[in-house]
Design a protein around this motif. Structure first.
Motif, PDB file in Angstrom:
ATOM      1  N   ALA A   1      55.944  34.998  34.853  1.00 56.65           N
ATOM      2  CA  ALA A   1      57.567  35.366  35.700  1.00 56.65           C
ATOM      3  C   ALA A   1      57.513  37.186  35.297  1.00 56.65           C
ATOM      4  O   ALA A   1      57.763  38.407  36.368  1.00 56.65           O
ATOM      5  CB  ALA A   1      58.250  35.070  35.293  1.00 56.65           C
ATOM      6  N   PRO A   2      57.862  37.733  34.172  1.00 56.36           N
ATOM      7  CA  PRO A   2      57.886  39.138  33.485  1.00 56.36           C
ATOM      8  C   PRO A   2      56.515  40.104  34.331  1.00 56.36           C
ATOM      9  O   PRO A   2      57.240  41.437  34.657  1.00 56.36           O
ATOM     10  CB  PRO A   2      57.678  39.025  31.828  1.00 56.36           C
ATOM     11  N   TYR A   3      55.481  39.667  34.725  1.00 60.29           N
ATOM     12  CA  TYR A   3      54.337  40.545  35.128  1.00 60.29           C
ATOM     13  C   TYR A   3      54.004  40.772  36.705  1.00 60.29           C
ATOM     14  O   TYR A   3      54.727  41.881  37.037  1.00 60.29           O
ATOM     15  CB  TYR A   3      53.288  39.659  34.570  1.00 60.29           C
ATOM     16  N   LEU A   4      55.171  39.787  37.561  1.00 64.35           N
ATOM     17  CA  LEU A   4      55.375  39.522  39.336  1.00 64.35           C
ATOM     18  C   LEU A   4      56.080  40.203  39.585  1.00 64.35           C
ATOM     19  O   LEU A   4      56.361  40.644  40.151  1.00 64.35           O
ATOM     20  CB  LEU A   4      55.142  37.783  39.148  1.00 64.35           C
ATOM     21  N   ARG A   5      57.507  40.036  38.362  1.00 66.98           N
ATOM     22  CA  ARG A   5      58.378  40.659  38.486  1.00 66.98           C
ATOM     23  C   ARG A   5      58.196  42.322  37.826  1.00 66.98           C
ATOM     24  O   ARG A   5      58.592  43.072  39.084  1.00 66.98           O
ATOM     25  CB  ARG A   5      59.513  40.632  37.479  1.00 66.98           C
ATOM     26  N   LYS A   6      57.514  42.727  37.224  1.00 69.51           N
ATOM     27  CA  LYS A   6      57.121  43.986  36.980  1.00 69.51           C
ATOM     28  C   LYS A   6      56.284  45.077  38.014  1.00 69.51           C
ATOM     29  O   LYS A   6      56.230  46.102  38.628  1.00 69.51           O
ATOM     30  CB  LYS A   6      56.451  44.470  35.385  1.00 69.51           C
ATOM     31  N   PHE A   7      55.244  43.567  38.769  1.00 69.10           N
ATOM     32  CA  PHE A   7      54.579  44.475  40.249  1.00 69.10           C
ATOM     33  C   PHE A   7      56.114  44.563  40.748  1.00 69.10           C
ATOM     34  O   PHE A   7      55.825  45.706  41.546  1.00 69.10           O
ATOM     35  CB  PHE A   7      53.781  42.899  40.567  1.00 69.10           C
TER      36      PHE A   7
END
Lengths: 588, 85
Positions: A92-98
């Motif tokens: 979740a956090p990484y895809l949000r950052k993407f």
């Protein structure tokens, strides 16, 4: 006021609410349509995620499954909650950052490949349509029982409602409708549970009543259940029949699948910041846990109530069983749907309900004069019939109907949106017509959503199995196809497009093939299933529900092998990975 | 935000994730599946402990775990100066 009128009122009011929200929050641009303008608060997103993801299977089928499976039902409880830990920690956090719009879009950029994007879209559509078929059947069951309309009519009404707010509102409309739907469904789920908990144990908290004594008896609910079910030839409620490896694999497939479901993942694209994505996963699971810790209590109490109704007297005594003519009203109503059926095999005018598949119990049953189990109860009705079994007031029954519909519609809408985004954003904008205008893309998205609704409705007429099982397959497919590709994309910089594509295809084909072979999914017309679905035939003793774990391991293995034999990803991709790993934007 | 800084942040992140995964595994697959028969010998109120973990306890632990992770990550962001804004 009759129950029917009351149900129409409650369900109608909930529909009016959803449509009102959809009009208030309709999408003006593609950003609104795909990711709700990135303006959703973590708590609202948590509620929306909970409704998005708690489907007809969670609401209607799960407690019933647990009621009949006992301990074995734990796979659904742990599997459908533990996946949020994976989602929060790994994706979740990484895809949000993407910070883009869709899951295939991430795959496309991370693996610098249109082919990877197409493969991801195929995986996504496969997973989402399998899942949506289960939702549509859930809508059909609820409508046919509570609104007393034909299943077909019920499906069309359901499709119409989803059409209005998914097509009009896009992700923004869906998000705020889902917040309302969460409130409706959680209220509808917990109110009857509290009533029943008080009736049986005197303790109003279902989670505690689950481990309490039955009022006035001095025996705990679970001990009493273990006692009755074993006396009727069933396996002990608190221990199961499934092998440990199967329990292990099904739970893991459901967990990883949860983390790999595109319609759940995109929910985390809608919050403003990376830290919101982390918190939001916590809120989502908290809201889900309210239902998921209530469900096993409901299951145990429903099983107890059912057995108590059928077997009011001593087991084996001539007058120990319910006289057919005296059966309660709820059995009459549900008989009409065919989901409860009675067959007086020994002609004594009483209902015997026991495990006639257990060879060790045959002699005992024969000595009682029983000649086979006489009652069949569809597991799916346990939650829906629960308020009637417990004799709760009509408004509670109407509320449960509205809750079941809310659960099915919210999930269906979320799924249809990711399907339409995959078509309009990934296929049309991303591959076939890159020059499409924003307005054109938005229109394409709406048309794709409308077409997806029709296909979903069609699948609802002829669903490939009962709700929870169909849904369980979607998890296996998600676990085996999308999850490994996304995870490796974030945590393994060296992963390249060749590896990811080969891995996704292997995982999807293997898992789909195995399920089709034993259960029959989309190829029933061609003679599927081809293999008898028994433990002796399974690979390593793993059932089709748990095979996604093997598919996932194959995916990882193939991806790592292929990528080690091919060239590493280009410089700018390594930079992209660096970029998504830290919350702050990289200055350079 | 130097590359060393980012690397240290990533290492700390992986350590935290690893620790959380151990707890995640223990309370579900450990207590609820692999050790369920042993734990069922212990009783808490009307529950057998292994059964309770499989149908209740594991879920409570999952919820706490995510909030713990979010809290720890937010402070790691600050410590390594990679937080947003």
């Amino acid at each position: 006021m009759s129950l029917k009128v009351l149900t129409y009122l409650v369900v109608g009011a909930s529909f009016a609410l959803y449509i009102g929200i959809a009009i208030w929050s309709r999408a003006h641009n593609t950003r609104d349509f795909y990711i709700a303008g990135k303006g959703v608060s973590p708590i609202a997103n948590g509620m929306a995620t909970a409704a998005d993801w708690m489907s007809a299977a969670s609401f209607i089928s799960m407690a019933g499954l647990i009621a009949f499976l006992g301990y074995d039902g734990s796979v659904y409880l742990m599997g459908w909650t533990g996946g949020y830990v994976l989602l929060a920690l790994f994706l979740a956090p990484y895809l949000r950052k993407f910070g883009k719009f869709t899951v295939p879009e991430f795959i496309a950029e991370r693996y610098y490949s249109k082919t990877a994007r197409i493969v991801a879209v195929i995986c996504l559509i496969f997973v989402s349509f399998t899942y949506v078929a289960g939702q549509m059947r859930g809508v059909g069951i609820v409508f046919s029982r509570f609104l007393e309309v034909e299943v077909t009519v019920g499906l069309i009404i359901g499709m119409g409602i989803v059409f209005v707010y998914a097509v009009l509102g896009g992700m923004k409309g869906i998000t705020y409708t889902q917040v309302a739907q969460y409130c409706v469904l959680i209220f509808a789920y917990t109110v009857p549970a509290i009533f029943i908990a008080i009736q049986i144990t005197g303790n109003a908290v279902p989670q505690l009543a689950f481990g309490s004594e039955i009022a006035g008896s001095g025996v705990s609910l679970l001990d009493r259940l273990d006692g009755i079910v074993t006396a009727l030839g069933f396996t002990q409620y608190t221990s199961g029949e499934k092998s440990t490896i199967d329990i292990f694999c099904i739970t893991l497939a459901l967990m990883v699948g949860t983390a790999g479901l595109p319609h759940v993942i995109v929910r985390f694209f809608t919050v403003p910041k990376v830290r919101d994505a982390r918190a939001s996963a916590g809120y989502a699971l908290l809201f889900i846990a309210i239902l998921y810790t209530t469900a096993p209590a409901v299951g145990a109490m429903a099983r107890y109530n059912l057995l108590n109704t059928i077997q009011p007297g001593e087991i084996g005594a001539v007058d120990g069983n319910l006289v057919f003519e005296d059966r309660p009203d709820w059995m009459h109503t549900w008989e009409q749907t065919g989901l409860v059926a009675f067959d007086d095999k020994n002609g004594d005018g009483r209902i015997q309900y026991y495990n006639d598949q257990n060879p060790d119990f045959e002699a005992t049953a024969a000595s009682y004069g029983w000649q086979g189990n006489e009652l069949s109860v569809d597991r799916d009705i346990m939650v829906l019939a629960n308020p009637e079994i417990a004799g709760l007031p009509d408004w509670v029954i109407a509320l449960v109907a509205a809750g079941g519909i809310a659960a099915a519609l919210s999930t269906a809408a979320g799924l249809l949106l990711v399907i339409s985004a995959a078509v309009s954003h990934d296929l049309i904008k991303g591959i076939f017509v890159p020059g499409i205008s924003e307005k054109g893309e938005l229109r394409a998205g709406r048309i794709a959503a409308a077409v997806a609704i029709m296909i979903a409705g069609y699948l609802g007429f002829d669903p490939p199995g009962w709700v929870a099982q169909v849904v369980a397959f979607a998890f296996g497919l998600a676990a085996a196809s999308l999850f490994p590709a996304i995870l490796l994309g974030i945590f393994y910089k060296r992963m390249n497009k060749e590896g990811a594509i080969a891995g996704m295809i292997t995982g999807l084909l293997f898992t789909y093939g195995y399920i089709e072979f034993f259960k029959g999914l989309f190829l029933k017309w061609a003679g599927a299933p081809w293999g008898e679905n028994v433990a002796a035939n399974w690979l390593f003793g793993i059932s089709p529900e748990g095979i996604g774990v093997v598919g996932m391991l194959l995916n990882f293995t193939v991806a790592l092998l292929v990528s080690s034999m091919t060239s590493p990803p280009p410089e700018h991709i390594q930079h992209l990975v660096e970029h998504i790993r830290v919350p702050r934007a990289l200055e350079e | 935000m130097t590359p060393e800084n980012r690397a240290a942040y990533w290492q700390a992140n992986l350590r935290l994730v690893f620790g959380c995964m151990i707890v995640w595994f223990l309370c579900s697959y450990g207590f609820g599946v692999l050790l369920v028969d042993e734990l069922n010998a212990i009783r808490i109120g009307g529950f057998k402990l292994g059964f309770w973990f499989a149908q209740q306890g594991s879920i409570y632990v999952f919820v706490i775990l995510i909030f713990f992770y979010a809290w720890r990550m937010n402070s790691l962001d600050q410590k390594h100066d990679v937080h947003e804004d």
